[in-house]
Design a protein around this motif. Structure first.
Motif, PDB file in Angstrom:
ATOM      1  N   TYR A  62       0.250  10.745  -8.733  1.00  8.39           N
ATOM      2  CA  TYR A  62      -0.660  10.790 -10.069  1.00  8.39           C
ATOM      3  C   TYR A  62      -1.952  11.920  -9.469  1.00  8.39           C
ATOM      4  O   TYR A  62      -2.326  12.843 -10.793  1.00  8.39           O
ATOM      5  N   VAL A  63      -2.159  12.678  -8.346  1.00 10.09           N
ATOM      6  CA  VAL A  63      -3.511  12.824  -7.914  1.00 10.09           C
ATOM      7  C   VAL A  63      -2.651  14.534  -8.224  1.00 10.09           C
ATOM      8  O   VAL A  63      -3.777  15.604  -8.142  1.00 10.09           O
ATOM      9  N   ASN A  64      -1.790  15.257  -7.311  1.00  7.75           N
ATOM     10  CA  ASN A  64      -1.278  15.733  -7.193  1.00  7.75           C
ATOM     11  C   ASN A  64      -0.675  16.383  -8.204  1.00  7.75           C
ATOM     12  O   ASN A  64      -1.187  18.165  -8.962  1.00  7.75           O
ATOM     13  N   ILE A  65      -0.268  15.036  -9.789  1.00  9.92           N
ATOM     14  CA  ILE A  65      -0.155  15.899 -11.194  1.00  9.92           C
ATOM     15  C   ILE A  65      -1.611  16.386 -11.675  1.00  9.92           C
ATOM     16  O   ILE A  65      -2.117  16.935 -12.327  1.00  9.92           O
ATOM     17  N   ALA A  66      -2.721  15.850 -11.235  1.00  7.78           N
ATOM     18  CA  ALA A  66      -3.850  16.081 -11.868  1.00  7.78           C
ATOM     19  C   ALA A  66      -4.640  17.539 -11.252  1.00  7.78           C
ATOM     20  O   ALA A  66      -4.762  18.036 -12.141  1.00  7.78           O
ATOM     21  N   LEU A  67      -4.176  17.977  -9.964  1.00  3.91           N
ATOM     22  CA  LEU A  67      -4.286  18.937  -9.851  1.00  3.91           C
ATOM     23  C   LEU A  67      -4.187  20.269 -10.287  1.00  3.91           C
ATOM     24  O   LEU A  67      -4.549  21.249 -10.332  1.00  3.91           O
ATOM     25  N   MET A  78       0.590  -0.936  -0.055  1.00  4.74           N
ATOM     26  CA  MET A  78       0.142  -0.604  -0.045  1.00  4.74           C
ATOM     27  C   MET A  78       0.704   1.349  -0.376  1.00  4.74           C
ATOM     28  O   MET A  78       0.609   2.224  -0.005  1.00  4.74           O
ATOM     29  N   ALA A  79       1.931   1.406   0.826  1.00  5.38           N
ATOM     30  CA  ALA A  79       2.756   2.051   0.365  1.00  5.38           C
ATOM     31  C   ALA A  79       3.353   2.584  -0.764  1.00  5.38           C
ATOM     32  O   ALA A  79       3.054   3.927  -1.303  1.00  5.38           O
ATOM     33  N   LYS A  80       3.751   1.690  -1.133  1.00  6.70           N
ATOM     34  CA  LYS A  80       4.100   1.599  -2.830  1.00  6.70           C
ATOM     35  C   LYS A  80       3.172   2.865  -3.562  1.00  6.70           C
ATOM     36  O   LYS A  80       3.581   3.287  -4.552  1.00  6.70           O
ATOM     37  N   LEU A  81       1.571   2.166  -3.732  1.00  8.95           N
ATOM     38  CA  LEU A  81       0.632   2.227  -3.943  1.00  8.95           C
ATOM     39  C   LEU A  81       0.486   3.715  -4.081  1.00  8.95           C
ATOM     40  O   LEU A  81      -0.078   4.612  -4.891  1.00  8.95           O
ATOM     41  N   LEU A  82       0.442   4.301  -2.423  1.00  8.56           N
ATOM     42  CA  LEU A  82       0.404   5.535  -2.199  1.00  8.56           C
ATOM     43  C   LEU A  82       0.884   6.214  -2.953  1.00  8.56           C
ATOM     44  O   LEU A  82       0.819   7.399  -3.183  1.00  8.56           O
ATOM     45  N   GLU A  83       2.877   6.541  -2.910  1.00  5.78           N
ATOM     46  CA  GLU A  83       3.474   7.466  -3.432  1.00  5.78           C
ATOM     47  C   GLU A  83       3.066   7.367  -4.501  1.00  5.78           C
ATOM     48  O   GLU A  83       3.839   8.616  -5.250  1.00  5.78           O
ATOM     49  N   ASN A  84       2.733   6.622  -5.617  1.00 10.61           N
ATOM     50  CA  ASN A  84       2.654   6.800  -6.601  1.00 10.61           C
ATOM     51  C   ASN A  84       1.231   7.951  -6.609  1.00 10.61           C
ATOM     52  O   ASN A  84       1.125   8.307  -7.704  1.00 10.61           O
ATOM     53  N   THR A  85       0.793   7.190  -6.072  1.00  8.78           N
ATOM     54  CA  THR A  85      -0.945   8.143  -5.933  1.00  8.78           C
ATOM     55  C   THR A  85      -1.100   9.369  -5.944  1.00  8.78           C
ATOM     56  O   THR A  85      -1.815   9.732  -6.278  1.00  8.78           O
ATOM     57  N   TYR A  86       0.023   9.510  -4.772  1.00 12.96           N
ATOM     58  CA  TYR A  86      -0.003  10.849  -4.412  1.00 12.96           C
ATOM     59  C   TYR A  86       0.629  12.298  -5.499  1.00 12.96           C
ATOM     60  O   TYR A  86       0.277  13.165  -5.880  1.00 12.96           O
ATOM     61  N   GLY A  98       1.605  19.301 -16.992  1.00 14.55           N
ATOM     62  CA  GLY A  98       2.209  19.076 -18.287  1.00 14.55           C
ATOM     63  C   GLY A  98       1.205  18.221 -19.388  1.00 14.55           C
ATOM     64  O   GLY A  98      -0.096  19.203 -18.961  1.00 14.55           O
ATOM     65  N   PRO A  99       1.746  17.670 -20.579  1.00  9.80           N
ATOM     66  CA  PRO A  99       0.460  17.245 -21.485  1.00  9.80           C
ATOM     67  C   PRO A  99       0.035  15.865 -20.951  1.00  9.80           C
ATOM     68  O   PRO A  99      -0.805  15.426 -21.728  1.00  9.80           O
ATOM     69  N   GLY A 100      -0.029  15.461 -20.312  1.00 11.89           N
ATOM     70  CA  GLY A 100      -0.064  14.778 -19.845  1.00 11.89           C
ATOM     71  C   GLY A 100       0.807  13.451 -18.498  1.00 11.89           C
ATOM     72  O   GLY A 100       1.988  13.283 -18.512  1.00 11.89           O
ATOM     73  N   VAL A 101       0.186  12.228 -17.969  1.00 12.44           N
ATOM     74  CA  VAL A 101       1.550  11.729 -17.465  1.00 12.44           C
ATOM     75  C   VAL A 101       1.345  10.253 -17.895  1.00 12.44           C
ATOM     76  O   VAL A 101       0.758   9.933 -18.564  1.00 12.44           O
ATOM     77  N   GLY A 102       2.638   9.915 -17.845  1.00 18.79           N
ATOM     78  CA  GLY A 102       3.450   8.771 -19.004  1.00 18.79           C
ATOM     79  C   GLY A 102       3.610   7.583 -18.410  1.00 18.79           C
ATOM     80  O   GLY A 102       4.119   7.837 -16.603  1.00 18.79           O
ATOM     81  N   GLY A 103       4.753   7.087 -18.824  1.00 22.22           N
ATOM     82  CA  GLY A 103       5.674   5.566 -18.028  1.00 22.22           C
ATOM     83  C   GLY A 103       4.527   4.329 -17.790  1.00 22.22           C
ATOM     84  O   GLY A 103       3.169   4.400 -17.866  1.00 22.22           O
ATOM     85  N   HIS A 104       5.192   3.298 -16.980  1.00 22.70           N
ATOM     86  CA  HIS A 104       5.048   1.932 -16.727  1.00 22.70           C
ATOM     87  C   HIS A 104       4.516   2.281 -14.995  1.00 22.70           C
ATOM     88  O   HIS A 104       3.886   1.374 -14.857  1.00 22.70           O
ATOM     89  N   CYS A 105       4.451   3.658 -14.570  1.00 22.90           N
ATOM     90  CA  CYS A 105       4.190   2.954 -12.898  1.00 22.90           C
ATOM     91  C   CYS A 105       2.483   4.502 -12.634  1.00 22.90           C
ATOM     92  O   CYS A 105       1.697   4.074 -12.276  1.00 22.90           O
ATOM     93  N   ILE A 106       3.526   5.765 -13.066  1.00 26.62           N
ATOM     94  CA  ILE A 106       2.398   6.770 -12.529  1.00 26.62           C
ATOM     95  C   ILE A 106       0.973   6.910 -13.726  1.00 26.62           C
ATOM     96  O   ILE A 106      -0.326   6.530 -12.366  1.00 26.62           O
TER      97      ILE A 106
END
Ligand SMILES: NC(=O)c1ccc[n+]([C@@H]2O[C@H](COP(=O)([O-])OP(=O)(O)OC[C@H]3O[C@@H](n4cnc5c(N)ncnc54)[C@H](O)[C@@H]3O)[C@@H](O)[C@H]2O)c1
Length: 419
Positions: free
Chosen positions: A214-219, A204-212, A254-262
């Motif tokens: 993701y959500v802040n980039i969306a903001l 869950m800690a790993k998912l929280l790090e990347n979700t954090y 930015g133009p959107g999020v990418g990569g294998h994780c975020i």
């Protein structure tokens, strides 16, 4: 022959981990199902930006070998799984590689081995997916006959400040003794370890790090779209807010999020939450905003061309940087693809420049590449800076006099328009 470590999956995560472990005196081998990856490494060629060919040469001279023969797993004291956890064709979490790798390891599992999962996945993967496969394939019992650990990878490709050694590593076990073995293993080559209460907390800690992220980039992406509409300079807003020494962590639009994780990991979290009847509303809203960004870039590009009296149909548009983040060659889930798709659909003639990307396909069609951005800027009607690679010199880009849409807030000049 026995080795301290066999890494299963020699990609962006597995290879840097091996390089660091071997550098510290750990004897190691690597197993991968890709013959191309294996033969490349054995010929001294790295396919991962953060691991130069010279590091592969050092690993090889320390006895490292890559192989596509799973028999090597039986030689290991510790096996670490670094296989992909992507999405299936219908956009759902795909644990196919984890299941397959766990079976491959389980069939060769010996008593007292330490098995570690590093792949990112939803809470419960280690104990509910990996553990039963290992036990049924081996006939052994986890926590008694062998040790099982989850330790999420935190690598940040292209990061020159933090690497495998000095990024604190979370370690968890299915029993306290398993965790102890995990700590002893990683303590050989990683400076700082963080013990979590159990595998679910580490997952869950790993998912929280990347979700954090993701959500802040969306903001900030949504703030950028609002600021454009309201005539507010979002980059100045970010500069000002970023001066607060506490309580504000800067993220950039930015133009959107990418990569294998975020863009992928929040889907793992959302899917798992849905199974328990929990609805993650911030994730759904963030996905919608981030997914809107490539279309916003296309709309801005069309608007700028119209202002210049050049219809988008037939306009020459140069995309600068098509990888998903600066200074890497990785184009997985890159927002450059939907941006190119949108511009092509509007009739633009789209070309791209990217120092690390050789061949960039959009819907099965190869986008023409240019080798010199300076030359391409001379004939382009519009250039869109999608990725701020270090090789892009702002002075030279702006000096080209070409109309520039800067999605990264890097450029300034009369011919520059910001996202
Ligand atoms: N790339 C990152 O920045 C990053 C950062 C943190 C965590 N992660 C996570 O780490 C995991 C690995 O990601 P990656 O970026 O290294 O992936 P990758 O695609 O770069 O490498 C994975 C490798 O595993 C191999 N593979 C696939 N199935 C296999 C199998 N059954 N047996 C043996 N080898 C197999 C592939 O051929 C490939 O070489 C994922 O869960 C990812 O989410 C990635």
């Amino acid at each position: 022959m026995s080795v301290d470590l066999v890494v299963v999956g020699l990609g962006y995560v597995g290879l840097p981990l091996l390089a660091r472990a071997v550098e510290s005196g750990v004897t190691a081998a690597g197993f991968d199902i890709s013959a191309e990856v294996v033969s490349g490494l054995n010929a001294g060629r790295s396919h991962v930006t953060d691991v130069p060919d010279s590091a592969v040469a050092e690993m090889t001279s320390a006895g490292f070998r890559a192989t596509a023969d799973p028999a090597v797993i039986a030689e290991a004291e510790t096996v670490v799984l670094c296989v992909p956890t992507g999405l299936s064709a219908d956009g759902a979490p795909d644990l196919g590689a984890v299941r397959c790798a766990a079976r491959t390891v389980g069939e060769r599992l010996r008593r007292h081995m330490l098995v570690v999962l590093e792949s990112t996945s939803y809470p419960g993967t280690t104990e509910e997916v990996v553990l039963p496969i290992l036990e049924s394939a081996s006939g052994l019992t986890a926590g008694e006959d062998f040790h099982l650990v989850y330790s999420p990878e935190r690598i940040d490709p292209g990061n020159e400040r933090f690497g495998v050694r000095d990024t604190p590593k979370i370690v968890s076990g299915i029993t306290p003794l398993c965790a102890k073995f995990g700590v002893a293993f990683y303590g050989r080559f990683i400076d700082s370890l963080v013990l979590s209460r159990g595998t679910r907390e580490a997952e869950m800690a790993k998912l929280l790090e990347n979700t954090y992220r993701y959500v802040n980039i969306a903001l900030v992406n949504e703030v950028a779209m609002f600021c454009h509409r309201a005539g507010i300079d979002v980059w100045d807003v970010l500069h000002c807010a970023g001066t607060k020494p506490f309580g504000f962590a800067p993220f950039h639009p930015g133009p959107g999020v990418g990569g294998h994780c975020i863009p992928v990991d929040p889907i793992y979290l959302e899917t798992m939450a849905e199974r328990t009847g929990f609805s993650f509303r911030t994730l759904a809203a963030s996905r919608e905003v981030n997914a809107r960004m490539p279309g916003h870039v296309v709309e801005r590009a069309e608007g700028l061309l119209r202002e210049r009296g050049a219809p988008v149909a037939g306009a020459r548009v140069l995309l600068l940087g098509v990888s998903y983040k600066p200074d890497v060659a990785d184009t997985r889930e890159t927002p450059a693809r939907p941006v190119a798709r949108g511009l092509l659909a509007a009739g633009a003639q789209v070309v791209y420049h990217d120092p690390g990307v050789v061949g960039f396909e959009v819907d099965g069609r190869e986008l023409p590449a240019v080798s010199s951005p300076e030359e391409a800027l001379r004939s382009a009607d519009l250039a869109v800076l999608l990725q701020d690679h270090a090789c892009y010199d702002p002075v030279r880009l702006v000096g080209s006099r070409c109309l520039l849409l800067d999605t990264r807030g890097e450029l300034s000049g009369e011919n520059v328009r910001h996202l």
